[in-house]
Scaffold this active site. Structure first.
Site, short mmCIF file in Angstrom:
data_model
loop_
_atom_site.label_atom_id
_atom_site.label_comp_id
_atom_site.label_asym_id
_atom_site.label_seq_id
_atom_site.Cartn_x
_atom_site.Cartn_y
_atom_site.Cartn_z
N TYR A 1 0.83 -1.21 0.00
CA TYR A 1 0.00 0.00 0.00
C TYR A 1 0.87 1.26 0.00
O TYR A 1 0.69 2.14 -0.84
CB TYR A 1 -0.92 -0.02 1.22
CG TYR A 1 -1.90 1.13 1.28
CD1 TYR A 1 -2.96 1.22 0.38
CD2 TYR A 1 -1.79 2.11 2.26
CE1 TYR A 1 -3.87 2.26 0.45
CE2 TYR A 1 -2.70 3.15 2.34
CZ TYR A 1 -3.73 3.22 1.43
OH TYR A 1 -4.64 4.26 1.50
N THR B 1 -9.32 9.16 8.47
CA THR B 1 -10.68 9.68 8.28
C THR B 1 -11.66 8.70 8.89
O THR B 1 -11.44 7.49 8.87
CB THR B 1 -10.96 9.87 6.78
OG1 THR B 1 -9.95 10.71 6.20
CG2 THR B 1 -12.32 10.51 6.55
N ARG C 1 -9.50 -0.58 11.26
CA ARG C 1 -8.99 0.74 11.67
C ARG C 1 -9.36 1.00 13.13
O ARG C 1 -10.32 0.45 13.66
CB ARG C 1 -9.58 1.83 10.76
CG ARG C 1 -9.23 1.61 9.30
CD ARG C 1 -9.67 2.79 8.47
NE ARG C 1 -10.05 2.37 7.13
CZ ARG C 1 -10.21 3.19 6.11
NH1 ARG C 1 -9.99 4.48 6.27
NH2 ARG C 1 -10.56 2.74 4.92
#
Length: 333
Positions: free
Chosen positions: A150, A180, A191
């Site tokens: 990534y 975010t 996350r």
């Protein structure tokens, strides 16, 4: 910002951020083509958007060439798994999405004379040795580690974007997106915000990696979408990437306390080893976004987190969505 109705392609448009972007663009009166492979994007994110006559949904992998009959004015490239469990599940596919997929989107923009915005990431800074992170910091990235598919994929995508810009092949803007959060995050995306909220709601132990003293900055999704549109619509393409995120910095232990205050739970905190190459501190310097775009986040974590908790409270026992009708892109090769 343009007041003319535009035809806009959003690659990765059924994802967390992409679906909010599609919704905002439709509300502004634009025609939106949502492109998604549904590897991590979800149909329920865009189901309400099918009520707009100016919305079209295409199932397509950006790593394959795309031919469209419509003339495009704007291309937002948000196509990529964005959380470690998802992008590490198929590391080669992640790299190809970010490199080959970005090249395909750039060539599509070039053919159409369209403006393109590339969604890059704060992960290009790696585990930073400079704090806060400014756009001219070149990063501290492990190019052979488990996150490299990534991190390096996004870094290579930025290279392609600026090569196209220098070659005057396309009008390109690059946004480096910091953490975010908000409604439509996946419960299984791994996350920190979604993990803690879902664990608290389910009464499971709340996982804190490391000692919990590492920091993150959390930008509410509506603020990020406003920043993406502002960057896309600024008249002059910036000659560098632009950080988009909230510069307010929190320790992970602080986040855990905020979640526990919002979700009555007896869930204990469980400390686990910090994943390899996980950044210890992360906070954006958004001076350029403020100066060049007139943008800065408005939603405090204390305001956005309750909305996110409320959404997840319903999401942990979701209703089964109705099937979507979608068209397929005409792929070459």
């Amino acid at each position: 910002m343009s007041t003319t109705a535009l035809t806009i392609l959003v690659a990765g448009g059924a994802g967390f951020v992409g679906s909010h972007l599609c919704e905002t663009l439709l509300q502004q009166g634009h025609r939106v083509i949502c492109l998604d492979s549904f590897q991590t994007g979800r149909e329920e994110n865009v189901l309400p958007l099918c009520n707009f006559p100016t919305f079209r949904l295409i199932r397509h992998d950006v790593a394959r060439p795309l031919v469209l009959s419509e003339k495009l004015d704007r291309v937002y490239n948000l196509a990529s798994p964005a959380s470690p469990p998802h992008y590490q599940a198929d590391p080669v596919g992640t790299m190809m999405t970010n490199v080959v997929g970005t090249l395909n989107m750039l060539e599509l923009a070039e053919r159409n004379g369209a403006r393109l915005l590339q969604a890059s990431t704060s992960e290009v800074y790696g585990d930073p040795e400079v704090h806060p992170q400014q756009e001219d910091y070149v990063g501290h990235v492990n190019c052979t580690g488990p996150r490299a598919c990534y991190d390096e994929g996004k870094r290579a995508a930025e290279t392609l974007c600026f090569d196209f810009m220098r070659g005057q092949r396309a009008d390109v803007r690059v946004a480096r997106i910091f953490n975010t959060y908000g409604p439509r995050m996946r419960a299984d995306d791994g996350r920190i915000v979604s993990n803690m909220i879902v664990q608290a709601l389910r009464g499971d132990p709340m996982t804190v990696y490391g000692d919990g003293l590492q920091t993150r900055s959390f930008c509410y999704v509506s603020d990020l979408v406003a920043g993406l549109i502002a960057l896309m619509e600024t008249a002059q393409a910036p000659a560098t990437p632009v950080n988009l995120g909230n510069p307010e910095e929190f320790e992970i232990r602080e986040l855990a306390k905020m979640v526990r205050d919002l979700v009555p739970t007896s869930s204990p905190l469980v400390f686990s080893a910090l994943p390899q190459d996980d950044p210890k501190r992360r906070r954006p310097d958004i001076s350029r976004a403020r100066e060049w775009l007139g943008w800065q986040p408005k939603v405090l974590l204390s305001e956005g987190l309750p909305q996110t908790v409320a959404w997840f409270a319903a999401e942990v026992t979701p209703a089964v969505p109705a099937p979507l009708r979608m068209s397929r892109g005409v792929s070459v090769g």
